[in-house]
Structure formats: C-alpha cells, structure tokens
Design an enzyme around this catalytic site. Structure first.
Site, PDB file in Angstrom:
ATOM      1  N   GLU A 148       0.830  -1.211   0.000  1.00 27.25           N
ATOM      2  CA  GLU A 148       0.000   0.000   0.000  1.00 27.25           C
ATOM      3  C   GLU A 148       0.863   1.260   0.000  1.00 27.25           C
ATOM      4  O   GLU A 148       1.692   1.439   0.896  1.00 27.25           O
ATOM      5  CB  GLU A 148      -0.903   0.025   1.234  1.00 27.25           C
ATOM      6  CG  GLU A 148      -1.702   1.317   1.375  1.00 27.25           C
ATOM      7  CD  GLU A 148      -2.453   1.431   2.683  1.00 27.25           C
ATOM      8  OE1 GLU A 148      -3.290   2.350   2.809  1.00 27.25           O
ATOM      9  OE2 GLU A 148      -2.214   0.616   3.598  1.00 27.25           O
ATOM     10  N   GLU A 247     -11.790   2.288   5.285  1.00 26.85           N
ATOM     11  CA  GLU A 247     -10.718   2.341   6.282  1.00 26.85           C
ATOM     12  C   GLU A 247     -10.913   3.513   7.243  1.00 26.85           C
ATOM     13  O   GLU A 247     -10.174   4.502   7.204  1.00 26.85           O
ATOM     14  CB  GLU A 247      -9.341   2.416   5.613  1.00 26.85           C
ATOM     15  CG  GLU A 247      -8.233   2.082   6.593  1.00 26.85           C
ATOM     16  CD  GLU A 247      -6.854   2.467   6.101  1.00 26.85           C
ATOM     17  OE1 GLU A 247      -5.882   1.846   6.560  1.00 26.85           O
ATOM     18  OE2 GLU A 247      -6.724   3.400   5.290  1.00 26.85           O
TER      19      GLU A 247
END
Length: 273
Positions: A148, A247
């Site tokens: 990520e 998230e």
C-alpha cells in the site's frame, strides 16, 4: 464490489463487537488490524487465533485481509539498524503465517518513513531488499502480499502509483500486488484512476474513505471534499469487482458502531445511485 470493515477504529472495543457489527450492518468481510488488543500476530501465535476463528464461524463473516501495524513503534522495516530491519521482516513473515491460518486472502503491508537523512538510493536499496525477502516468503507459503502506498504525511518511501510500478519492475512475483488508498493520491494531486492504468492486473484492493485534501485524515464517505460519487461511477465503468475496505481508523474511535453503520450506508448510497 465487496465492502470490508477495518478494525482499527474498534481498538477500544472487543473483537466480538467488530464481528457483530460487521454482520448486522451488511459488510462483506473484515480487514483485521494486526495490533493489540485484537490481532497482534504474537498473540495469535500464542493461541488467540482460535478465538477469532470461532468468531468467523459464529458470525459467518470472513477475514479477507490482515494488516499488521508496521509504520510506527516498534516495527518499521525502513528505519534503524540491520538488526531492526531483520526483526521487522520476521514480524511480517509471522503476520503472513497468521493471516493464512485465519483464511485471509492477503496480508497488507506498507513502507514506513525512512527518516529525514536517508538518500533516495539508501531508501530504494533498503526497500527492494525488504520486498524481495517478503515476496520470496509469500511464494514459499503461497500467500498474497499487498503493498500500500502511504501519503507523504506518513512516509517518504512508497507514496504513488509510479512508486508501486517501480517496485513491481524490480521485484517480480505473482504473490506481490498493489492497491490504492484513495486518500494518498488525492492529497498529492495524483489521479486515482491512473492506478488502474499503471498497475494493470497488479491492482488488487482499495481503501475507500473521504478526505479533506490537506492531511492524511480518513473521513466518513460523502463527508469530505472528494468527488466520491464520480469515482464510484468510474469504478463501475471499468467493472472493478474486487475488494474495497472502508478504512475508518481512529477519527471515530469514540463511537465505532455508529460510524461503521453510517459509513457503509453512505457508501452503498453511492454504489446504488
């Protein structure tokens, strides 16, 4: 598209509440934050993994992703001595083992800040050394690792789609893929959709939230400045059918249940428009 719940925002609550909320609010899966009190890999290895497996069965909601904490104390593979680097890599390998045992499809990692005095060469030499070791282990245990990019507020290592593409050119592995947390490109004026162009079949997963455009804050969908409605329309047009996790981290930690319900309600309203 499958929608996941990230558990970091529930760190003051029991993991049972995470699964209960995930089921009753209509989340498709859980992305487990690998830290205490819920999913620290050493605790999992010592036996708490059995409790999580029981929750998976009871609430019939899978853990698809496992995200060990590795950008701050005590683990950051990008800073410190060689001994510290090796310790961080061992931690990631254990996390991958625990993720696979939980039935997770992937372990999600990121490259923390390398320090202000590190040169570009030093950063990339260390990064590729780490990623090669991680990818080799992923191949050994046949488990996918997702890298990520972070925002520039969080790291000076992998922050863009170009950085990801460069990693994949330097480390070739079918078990190493990438993703897009939409906040990272948005705050640095990078096009979100270019991730799909530049990564191709390496584009594996997404983190979906909203943003104020000037920090790494992760804001409730539809309550920031991002053109999320139009982004969802673009994702539909390219037939994106993989996973996306809402998230929410710690901005809503006081009332995670209320905000988890609100987050998926807001996102589903965009998906059905």
């Amino acid at each position: 598209m499958e929608i996941g719940m990230f558990t970091s925002g529930y760190q003051r609550n029991s993991l049972k509440e995470v699964f209960k909320d995930g089921k009753r609010f209509g989340y498709d899966f859980i992305e487990l934050w690998g830290a205490r009190p819920h999913g620290y890999p050493f605790d999992l290895k010592d036996g708490s993994i059995d409790e999580i497996k029981e929750l998976i069965q009871r609430y019939e909601i899978p853990i698809k992703g496992y995200t060990p904490e590795m950008n701050a104390y005590p683990y950051n593979m990008m800073i410190g001595t060689e001994s510290m680097r090796k310790d961080s890599i061992d931690y990631i390998k254990l996390s991958m083992d625990m993720a696979k045992e939980l039935g997770a499809e992937f372990t999600l990692i990121s490259a923390g800040h390398a320090g202000y005095k590190a040169t570009t060469k030093e950063i990339w030499d260390r990064l590729i050394k780490c990623i090669k070791e991680i990818a080799d282990y992923a191949e050994k245990i046949q488990h996918t690792v997702v890298l990520e990019p972070l925002t520039p507020y969080e790291s000076n290592v992998v922050t863009t789609a170009n950085d990801l593409a460069q990693v994949f050119r330097m480390v070739s592995s079918p078990y190493l893929v990438g993703m897009c947390d939409v906040v990272a490109p948005y705050v640095q004026y990078e096009s979100i959709m270019t991730y799909f162009d530049k990564l191709g079949d390496k584009m594996y997963h997404m983190h979906i939230v909203d943003s104020d455009g000037s920090s790494d804050n992760h804001i409730m969908p539809k309550e920031g400045k991002m053109p999320l409605k139009e982004l969802i329309m673009e994702l539909k047009e390219i037939n994106y059918d993989k996973t996306m996790t809402i998230e929410l981290v710690t901005s809503y930690i006081n009332e995670p249940s209320l905000y988890s319900r609100r987050a998926i309600t807001n996102l589903k309203s965009l998906l059905t428009d």
